[in-house]
Design an enzyme around this catalytic site. Sequence first.
Site, PDB file in Angstrom:
ATOM      1  N   ALA A  33       1.106  -1.317   0.104  1.00 13.03           N
ATOM      2  CA  ALA A  33      -0.027   0.044   0.095  1.00 13.03           C
ATOM      3  C   ALA A  33       0.773   1.337  -0.086  1.00 13.03           C
ATOM      4  CB  ALA A  33      -0.957   0.084   1.382  1.00 13.03           C
ATOM      5  N   GLY A  70      -4.765   0.478 -12.756  1.00 13.94           N
ATOM      6  CA  GLY A  70      -5.652  -0.140 -11.562  1.00 13.94           C
ATOM      7  C   GLY A  70      -6.796   0.641 -11.195  1.00 13.94           C
ATOM      8  N   ASP A 120      -9.821   2.940  -8.125  1.00 12.52           N
ATOM      9  CA  ASP A 120      -9.671   4.212  -7.739  1.00 12.52           C
ATOM     10  C   ASP A 120      -8.871   4.253  -6.759  1.00 12.52           C
ATOM     11  OD1 ASP A 120     -11.678   5.193  -9.531  1.00 12.52           O
ATOM     12  OD2 ASP A 120     -13.257   4.253  -8.408  1.00 12.52           O
ATOM     13  N   GLU A 154      -3.644   7.069  -4.681  1.00 13.09           N
ATOM     14  CA  GLU A 154      -2.296   7.095  -4.362  1.00 13.09           C
ATOM     15  C   GLU A 154      -1.625   8.182  -5.160  1.00 13.09           C
ATOM     16  OE1 GLU A 154      -0.046   3.503  -3.688  1.00 13.09           O
ATOM     17  OE2 GLU A 154      -1.725   2.208  -2.807  1.00 13.09           O
ATOM     18  N   GLY A 166      -9.884  -1.652 -12.211  1.00  9.64           N
ATOM     19  CA  GLY A 166     -10.440  -1.974 -10.966  1.00  9.64           C
ATOM     20  C   GLY A 166     -11.487  -2.535 -10.967  1.00  9.64           C
ATOM     21  N   ARG A 225     -19.027  -8.145  -2.083  1.00  7.84           N
ATOM     22  CA  ARG A 225     -19.252  -7.759  -0.834  1.00  7.84           C
ATOM     23  C   ARG A 225     -20.081  -6.368  -0.811  1.00  7.84           C
ATOM     24  NH1 ARG A 225     -13.726  -6.625  -1.771  1.00  7.84           N
ATOM     25  NH2 ARG A 225     -12.882  -4.767  -1.474  1.00  7.84           N
ATOM     26  N   ASP A 270     -13.507   8.440  -0.715  1.00  5.13           N
ATOM     27  CA  ASP A 270     -13.194   7.796  -2.060  1.00  5.13           C
ATOM     28  C   ASP A 270     -12.806   6.154  -1.786  1.00  5.13           C
ATOM     29  OD1 ASP A 270     -13.574  10.009  -3.415  1.00  5.13           O
ATOM     30  OD2 ASP A 270     -11.343  10.500  -3.904  1.00  5.13           O
ATOM     31  N   GLU A 313     -11.978   4.934   1.285  1.00  4.09           N
ATOM     32  CA  GLU A 313     -11.199   5.079   2.318  1.00  4.09           C
ATOM     33  C   GLU A 313     -11.804   5.410   3.636  1.00  4.09           C
ATOM     34  OE1 GLU A 313      -8.252   3.309   2.625  1.00  4.09           O
ATOM     35  OE2 GLU A 313      -7.533   3.265   0.641  1.00  4.09           O
TER      36      GLU A 313
END
Length: 603
Positions: free
Chosen positions: A173, A195, A197, A202, A239, A310, A554, A556
């Site tokens: 990460a 990748g 979002d 990052e 992603g 999920r 976003d 997180e």
Amino acid sequence: MEIDSVPVESSVWVGRKRYWALLSGWYFSWTELDKKNREKKTVSVPIGEVVTVAEGRLEIQPQKRVEDTDRDFTLFYVKRSSSSSSGGGGGKGPLWSLGRTQFCCPSRNLRDQWVAQLKTALKTHCPSRPHRLLVFINPYGGKKRAKEIYHSIAAPLFELAGISSHVVVTERANQARDHILKKDLTGFDGVICVGGDGMFSELLHGVIGRTQQEAGISEHDPTVMLQPCDLHIGIIPAGSTDCVCFATVGVNDPVTSTLHIIIGDSQPLDVCSVHHQSTLVRYSVSLVGYGFYGDVLAESERHRWMGPLRYDYSGCLVYLCNRSYQGIVQYLPADPQISSPRDNTRCLSGCRVCSESTERLFPHFDSSSSIYSRQISQYSNEANGEWMSVEGRFKCVSLTCMASSCPRSPDGLSPSAHLADGTADLILVRDTHPLGFLTYLHRHTTTQDQFDLPFVEVHRVKAVRFTLPLEDEEVCEYEESEAQSIPEEVLGDPEKPPVDEIESCRDGSQHDLAGKRQDEPWNKKKGRKWKKKQDFLCGLCCRKPPTVSVWNCDGEILPCTEISCRVRGQLVRLFARGIEEKGGTWKCHKGSRNCKGRCVLHP
């Protein structure tokens, strides 16, 4: 400075058909001629959308093959098709593909002249195209196909266009963020994420952080003027949702995104900085959501083994819990005369609102002034605004700098939001009956107005503050004191060893925070449990309904509940141009000798 080139024209052959080719100004066109030299259909390609021109007959699919012939040259360019008819997943914009046409000239000298003139036109009209890129690949995101997508799709196109790239496959990460912050980026024209979002976030934090470091600006002061970033960010979607790519391009297609990067498209983008007290927590471009969206993300962390499914499962579970939360929302309204979240406009390529906002955000722009000095007006104007306050019980509180559209919700959270107007849309959904909230959620998947409900209000804002009522704040303070170690983990520890899945490493640290908030509803100061009337459906899904929710920024989870947000107008730039209208009619601009409106952009 625009340079008008001398028109070049001649007769050429494409297959067995004769054409009249013309290079004039910003366009290269070829018009089919019949046996009596009468013009038929004309194809016109903007020079800005020419990928490359090569001598001889060149093919790159299924594998690269070059046939050197004396009189032929091959033109590669952007070709459009409908995303719905080409498997684009119901995208809002057209799919781009690599167009290829082989021309045969009467002589080698004429062929060489055409190749030389086309290459000169590319250098003259496309000076901002990238030549060297730094590419980050997240091999664990989405369906874990990022490496395959890059090497089979993007890399051959970059090679064709003469773009060199340095590739970094991430193993932990925030590796991409740390690389951008610490490594020498001299010579790179942009950074690319292959990748989802999370990987884009990052790169976003790395590019903004590095720019502020070099400018000597502290990111932690919410009133400070941030330096807009010159280094462009590109997204090659690989992603699960790819919300940012969908909202800025209109489709989640690797070929389309790669071609936008190659031709050097540039789309300014607003960024929301999220602060807790005097500390920067995160940057956001799509969603800062409290209540329902925060609970769904926190619940989904318990079921990572389910993969992308999920989110559906957690959404159903959180909906059945029927939770709502007390809160105080303060916001600084934007000028309603410029735009409104209910004006039914759409932010498309060449958006008038965003273009005019550039002049409003940077009124003192000139070639000699710095970008930093141009942004002073954004904050001097805000200082004169009047803050508004709304207190109540909310199902969800959402702040978005863009429409936040995706294939499942083509119009997004706020269909009329703009990418680069220096504002965000604040959506407040008050406590209501479960069926009413279900109606609100369902309207995101249809064309119905999700704001046309009595318990929903939306405001276009420049800044937002969220606080808790006194009693809820006491509970929150205790819970946050129990999770003091969370902020560093949420933002990512560069020294933390890699885990089985990089996404788990990104989000796993938030799991404990969500659990503490839900399982420990104690009031430390009063020495007793906090009591709250249980909702109708909450008993089906949770034993103790939480007093406070968490923020979804976003994708997180934020480590704090009380936050302040400020919109940073056009802080970063993407390799994109906004969403193009589907089925738009393209007209030829001096593209043929006798244009009568019959020209099309591509066959």
